[in-house]
Scaffold this motif. Structure first.
Motif, PDB file in Angstrom:
ATOM      1  N   GLU A  70       0.842  -1.209   0.000  1.00 33.95           N
ATOM      2  CA  GLU A  70       0.000   0.000   0.000  1.00 33.95           C
ATOM      3  C   GLU A  70       0.872   1.252   0.000  1.00 33.95           C
ATOM      4  OE1 GLU A  70      -2.874  -0.111   3.090  1.00 33.95           O
ATOM      5  OE2 GLU A  70      -3.695  -2.042   2.473  1.00 33.95           O
ATOM      6  N   ARG A  71       1.554   1.444  -1.117  1.00 32.80           N
ATOM      7  CA  ARG A  71       2.481   2.564  -1.265  1.00 32.80           C
ATOM      8  C   ARG A  71       2.370   3.115  -2.684  1.00 32.80           C
ATOM      9  NH1 ARG A  71       8.411   0.768   0.402  1.00 32.80           N
ATOM     10  NH2 ARG A  71       8.631   3.040   0.480  1.00 32.80           N
ATOM     11  N   PRO A  72       2.836   4.353  -2.907  1.00 37.32           N
ATOM     12  CA  PRO A  72       2.883   4.850  -4.291  1.00 37.32           C
ATOM     13  C   PRO A  72       3.751   3.935  -5.151  1.00 37.32           C
ATOM     14  CG  PRO A  72       3.262   6.632  -2.717  1.00 37.32           C
ATOM     15  CD  PRO A  72       3.287   5.361  -1.930  1.00 37.32           C
ATOM     16  N   GLU A  73       3.413   3.845  -6.413  1.00 36.28           N
ATOM     17  CA  GLU A  73       4.194   2.997  -7.316  1.00 36.28           C
ATOM     18  C   GLU A  73       5.566   3.602  -7.581  1.00 36.28           C
ATOM     19  OE1 GLU A  73       2.250   2.043 -10.924  1.00 36.28           O
ATOM     20  OE2 GLU A  73       0.449   1.237  -9.959  1.00 36.28           O
ATOM     21  N   LYS A  74       6.539   2.736  -7.784  1.00 36.58           N
ATOM     22  CA  LYS A  74       7.856   3.216  -8.160  1.00 36.58           C
ATOM     23  C   LYS A  74       7.805   3.793  -9.568  1.00 36.58           C
ATOM     24  CE  LYS A  74      10.885   0.373  -5.273  1.00 36.58           C
ATOM     25  NZ  LYS A  74      12.132  -0.423  -5.228  1.00 36.58           N
ATOM     26  N   VAL A  75       8.480   4.913  -9.749  1.00 36.49           N
ATOM     27  CA  VAL A  75       8.518   5.560 -11.056  1.00 36.49           C
ATOM     28  C   VAL A  75       9.788   5.137 -11.779  1.00 36.49           C
ATOM     29  CG1 VAL A  75       8.557   7.758 -12.287  1.00 36.49           C
ATOM     30  CG2 VAL A  75       7.200   7.518 -10.200  1.00 36.49           C
ATOM     31  N   ASP A  76       9.632   4.524 -12.925  1.00 35.44           N
ATOM     32  CA  ASP A  76      10.782   3.996 -13.673  1.00 35.44           C
ATOM     33  C   ASP A  76      11.246   5.020 -14.713  1.00 35.44           C
ATOM     34  OD1 ASP A  76      12.730   2.351 -14.657  1.00 35.44           O
ATOM     35  OD2 ASP A  76      11.364   1.111 -15.851  1.00 35.44           O
ATOM     36  N   ASN A  77      11.833   6.120 -14.225  1.00 35.28           N
ATOM     37  CA  ASN A  77      12.324   7.137 -15.162  1.00 35.28           C
ATOM     38  C   ASN A  77      13.788   7.495 -14.919  1.00 35.28           C
ATOM     39  OD1 ASN A  77      12.221   8.670 -12.842  1.00 35.28           O
ATOM     40  ND2 ASN A  77      10.495   9.950 -13.503  1.00 35.28           N
ATOM     41  N   ASN A  81      14.278   8.939  -5.204  1.00 37.58           N
ATOM     42  CA  ASN A  81      13.837   9.783  -4.107  1.00 37.58           C
ATOM     43  C   ASN A  81      14.291   9.165  -2.789  1.00 37.58           C
ATOM     44  OD1 ASN A  81      12.096  11.824  -5.556  1.00 37.58           O
ATOM     45  ND2 ASN A  81      11.113   9.924  -6.221  1.00 37.58           N
ATOM     46  N   ILE A  82      14.962   9.952  -1.982  1.00 39.66           N
ATOM     47  CA  ILE A  82      15.519   9.464  -0.715  1.00 39.66           C
ATOM     48  C   ILE A  82      14.991  10.323   0.418  1.00 39.66           C
ATOM     49  CG2 ILE A  82      17.626   8.929   0.562  1.00 39.66           C
ATOM     50  CD1 ILE A  82      18.260   9.719  -2.945  1.00 39.66           C
ATOM     51  N   LEU A  83      14.392   9.703   1.418  1.00 36.02           N
ATOM     52  CA  LEU A  83      14.004  10.425   2.621  1.00 36.02           C
ATOM     53  C   LEU A  83      15.177  10.402   3.588  1.00 36.02           C
ATOM     54  CD1 LEU A  83      11.997  11.891   4.432  1.00 36.02           C
ATOM     55  CD2 LEU A  83      11.202   9.648   5.242  1.00 36.02           C
ATOM     56  N   SER A 174       2.444   9.625   2.077  1.00 37.00           N
ATOM     57  CA  SER A 174       1.060  10.062   2.111  1.00 37.00           C
ATOM     58  C   SER A 174       0.933  11.541   1.759  1.00 37.00           C
ATOM     59  CB  SER A 174       0.466   9.817   3.507  1.00 37.00           C
ATOM     60  OG  SER A 174      -0.836  10.342   3.620  1.00 37.00           O
ATOM     61  N   MET A 175       1.885  12.352   2.226  1.00 36.42           N
ATOM     62  CA  MET A 175       1.873  13.787   1.964  1.00 36.42           C
ATOM     63  C   MET A 175       2.203  14.112   0.514  1.00 36.42           C
ATOM     64  SD  MET A 175       3.963  15.100   5.326  1.00 36.42           S
ATOM     65  CE  MET A 175       4.194  16.740   4.640  1.00 36.42           C
ATOM     66  N   THR A 176       3.142  13.378  -0.053  1.00 41.48           N
ATOM     67  CA  THR A 176       3.698  13.727  -1.361  1.00 41.48           C
ATOM     68  C   THR A 176       3.113  12.934  -2.516  1.00 41.48           C
ATOM     69  OG1 THR A 176       5.495  12.098  -1.208  1.00 41.48           O
ATOM     70  CG2 THR A 176       5.895  14.282  -0.244  1.00 41.48           C
ATOM     71  N   GLY A 177       2.625  11.731  -2.244  1.00 40.72           N
ATOM     72  CA  GLY A 177       2.191  10.844  -3.310  1.00 40.72           C
ATOM     73  C   GLY A 177       3.352  10.238  -4.070  1.00 40.72           C
ATOM     74  N   ILE A 178       4.560  10.348  -3.527  1.00 44.41           N
ATOM     75  CA  ILE A 178       5.776   9.866  -4.187  1.00 44.41           C
ATOM     76  C   ILE A 178       6.381   8.720  -3.381  1.00 44.41           C
ATOM     77  CG2 ILE A 178       8.114  10.471  -4.915  1.00 44.41           C
ATOM     78  CD1 ILE A 178       7.180  13.331  -5.229  1.00 44.41           C
ATOM     79  N   ARG A 179       6.814   7.678  -4.073  1.00 44.70           N
ATOM     80  CA  ARG A 179       7.482   6.546  -3.439  1.00 44.70           C
ATOM     81  C   ARG A 179       8.895   6.945  -3.021  1.00 44.70           C
ATOM     82  NH1 ARG A 179       6.418   0.829  -3.651  1.00 44.70           N
ATOM     83  NH2 ARG A 179       8.263  -0.295  -2.934  1.00 44.70           N
ATOM     84  N   MET A 180       9.241   6.679  -1.758  1.00 39.81           N
ATOM     85  CA  MET A 180      10.604   6.898  -1.295  1.00 39.81           C
ATOM     86  C   MET A 180      11.420   5.643  -1.616  1.00 39.81           C
ATOM     87  SD  MET A 180      10.713   9.963  -0.018  1.00 39.81           S
ATOM     88  CE  MET A 180       9.467  10.494  -1.220  1.00 39.81           C
ATOM     89  N   ASP A 181      12.384   5.790  -2.499  1.00 40.40           N
ATOM     90  CA  ASP A 181      13.183   4.633  -2.913  1.00 40.40           C
ATOM     91  C   ASP A 181      14.142   4.190  -1.822  1.00 40.40           C
ATOM     92  OD1 ASP A 181      12.282   4.401  -5.755  1.00 40.40           O
ATOM     93  OD2 ASP A 181      13.065   6.451  -5.822  1.00 40.40           O
ATOM     94  N   GLN A 339       2.632  21.364  -6.645  1.00 38.77           N
ATOM     95  CA  GLN A 339       3.470  21.686  -7.802  1.00 38.77           C
ATOM     96  C   GLN A 339       4.853  21.044  -7.657  1.00 38.77           C
ATOM     97  OE1 GLN A 339       2.649  26.198  -7.703  1.00 38.77           O
ATOM     98  NE2 GLN A 339       3.062  25.810  -9.857  1.00 38.77           N
ATOM     99  N   ILE A 340       5.385  21.090  -6.437  1.00 36.74           N
ATOM    100  CA  ILE A 340       6.703  20.499  -6.182  1.00 36.74           C
ATOM    101  C   ILE A 340       6.665  18.994  -6.362  1.00 36.74           C
ATOM    102  CG2 ILE A 340       8.388  19.998  -4.363  1.00 36.74           C
ATOM    103  CD1 ILE A 340       8.024  22.814  -3.342  1.00 36.74           C
ATOM    104  N   TRP A 341       5.684  18.340  -5.730  1.00 41.34           N
ATOM    105  CA  TRP A 341       5.645  16.866  -5.772  1.00 41.34           C
ATOM    106  C   TRP A 341       5.368  16.370  -7.192  1.00 41.34           C
ATOM    107  CZ3 TRP A 341       8.194  16.914  -1.826  1.00 41.34           C
ATOM    108  CH2 TRP A 341       7.798  17.461  -0.605  1.00 41.34           C
ATOM    109  N   THR A 342       4.538  17.081  -7.935  1.00 40.80           N
ATOM    110  CA  THR A 342       4.262  16.687  -9.319  1.00 40.80           C
ATOM    111  C   THR A 342       5.514  16.811 -10.182  1.00 40.80           C
ATOM    112  OG1 THR A 342       1.938  17.343  -9.140  1.00 40.80           O
ATOM    113  CG2 THR A 342       2.863  17.167 -11.363  1.00 40.80           C
ATOM    114  N   ALA A 343       6.259  17.895  -9.967  1.00 46.73           N
ATOM    115  CA  ALA A 343       7.492  18.094 -10.732  1.00 46.73           C
ATOM    116  C   ALA A 343       8.488  16.977 -10.446  1.00 46.73           C
ATOM    117  CB  ALA A 343       8.108  19.451 -10.398  1.00 46.73           C
ATOM    118  N   LEU A 344       8.668  16.640  -9.182  1.00 45.17           N
ATOM    119  CA  LEU A 344       9.639  15.598  -8.830  1.00 45.17           C
ATOM    120  C   LEU A 344       9.188  14.228  -9.329  1.00 45.17           C
ATOM    121  CD1 LEU A 344      10.815  16.600  -5.235  1.00 45.17           C
ATOM    122  CD2 LEU A 344      11.641  17.360  -7.473  1.00 45.17           C
ATOM    123  N   GLU A 345       7.906  13.960  -9.226  1.00 43.27           N
ATOM    124  CA  GLU A 345       7.403  12.661  -9.700  1.00 43.27           C
ATOM    125  C   GLU A 345       7.685  12.479 -11.182  1.00 43.27           C
ATOM    126  OE1 GLU A 345       3.297   9.999  -9.489  1.00 43.27           O
ATOM    127  OE2 GLU A 345       3.199  12.180  -9.263  1.00 43.27           O
TER     128      GLU A 345
END
Length: 369
Positions: A70-77, A81-83, A174-181, A339-345
């Motif tokens: 139950e996490r955002p999908e990994k983006v294969d681009n 992303n590192i927390l 949850s805040m960003t919608g981005i998977r932390m690798d 705007q930030i999270w969309t750009a990074l994703e």
């Protein structure tokens, strides 16, 4: 949160929730695990005893197993992303002295950064998340299997103090919608030792900085900071700007660039003892996700970071505004943050509009490398 405090000068005041000033033990810490990992690239070139000793230093947590699917999908681009978190654990005499407070075994995370490494690994963006941000924390399970209920209108750093690394990662996702690798964490004592092993870090202050809470007293000018002074700098909040955590973030971001520059200039390959001492300190300082929990993994990971120069690092703070009900808290500016999270994703540069007109802490430019 119901105790009394005095509003911070220069910020919106007014009646509402107030609280007492934070103790020394609640001061933040610049996280240098990213740089520490870069040092491990060199330290990991050893063999035999040295390799196994360094490998045994590293602590790791299995974030993937705890959080499940139950996490955002990994983006294969090609991006990552590192927390990165800084913890001020009270366990042990060294951290107790540096963090303040009782040796109660507790830990807090007062600094959090999402580091986005762009495809090609030649540039990066660092997004600082203020610890005082009011959020809705999702329910989560910690690495011991204990479940924690969701909570509304709580400080961001409560995620870590409630459920450790796993809950911190879930909250950020949850805040960003981005998977932390990946996940990296460093503590007070590790930070101070790392700076000392580097021989200090050079910074220039454009104004005098004096903060009795962080024990820092610097005149305007160029300084080569010891580990203790560097720790004082990145914990300082009352000595600069409007005295908020946002001002402290500005100091932390400036110090990161100075630290990266110092690592690149220290000449480790010509000094095997310094190289080993730095690698030993770095591997003892960090806690990682299980994917990075070995020297070999850190070597591979850090190899992709060492080519990023300070000039190619963009530093921003998650867009927030002061809470009108409590000037000691901030609230996410959702549209700008998205705007930030969309750009990074999508592995794109953050648009300027995302960071304009937000609360800053008024400390930008006080420290330069």
């Amino acid at each position: 949160m119901s105790a009394e405090s005095t509003p911070i000068p220069g910020k919106p005041g007014g009646k509402g929730r107030r609280r007492k000033p934070r103790s020394k033990g609640r001061k933040g810490l610049l996280v240098t695990a990213w740089v520490a990992a870069g040092i491990v690239v060199l330290g990991g070139t050893g063999a035999g005893y040295l390799y196994f000793k360094l490998n045994g230093n590293i602590k790791s947590v299995d974030i993937d197993q705890v959080l499940g699917s139950e996490r955002p999908e990994k983006v294969d681009n090609g991006s990552e992303n590192i927390l990165v978190l800084g913890s001020d654990t009270r366990s042990g005499s060294t951290n107790k002295e540096l963090g303040g407070g009782a040796d109660d075994g507790s830990a807090r995370s007062d600094t959090a950064m999402v580091i986005h490494v762009y495809k090609g690994h030649k540039k990066a963006t660092v997004v600082s998340i203020p610890r005082d941000t009011l959020i809705d924390r999702p329910e989560c399970t910690d690495t011991d299997g204990k479940e924690h209920d969701a909570a509304s209108d709580v400080m961001f750093n409560s995620a870590y103090s409630t459920g450790g690394a796993a809950c911190a990662v879930k909250t950020v996702e949850s805040m960003t919608g981005i998977r932390m690798d990946h996940y990296l964490e460093v503590d007070f004592s590790g930070f101070e030792k790392l700076v000392n092993e580097l021989g200090g870090v050079t910074v220039t202050t454009t104004k005098d900085i004096k903060d009795t809470d962080s024990h820092l007293d610097l005149k305007a000018g160029t300084h080569e900071l010891t580990g203790a002074q560097a720790l004082g700098l990145v914990r300082t909040r009352h000595g600069v700007g409007d005295g908020s955590d946002l001002g402290r973030i500005q100091l932390q971001q400036a110090f990161i660039k100075a630290l990266v520059k110092q690592v690149k200039e220290v000449g480790l390959l010509t000094n095997p003892k310094k190289l080993y001492d730095l690698a030993d300190t770095a591997t003892k300082a960090v806690t990682t996700d299980s994917d990075l929990g070995s020297v070999n993994s850190l070597v591979s990971f850090a190899s992709g970071l060492k080519g990023i120069s300070p000039e190619n690092m963009t530093m921003v703070t998650m867009p927030v505004r002061y809470d009108p009900a409590d000037p000691n808290r901030v609230i996410v500016q959702e549209t700008k943050a998205q705007q930030i999270w969309t750009a990074l994703e999508n592995d794109r540069t953050i648009p300027r509009s995302a960071t304009e007109g937000t609360a800053t802490g008024q400390a930008k430019g006080v420290v330069t490398s």
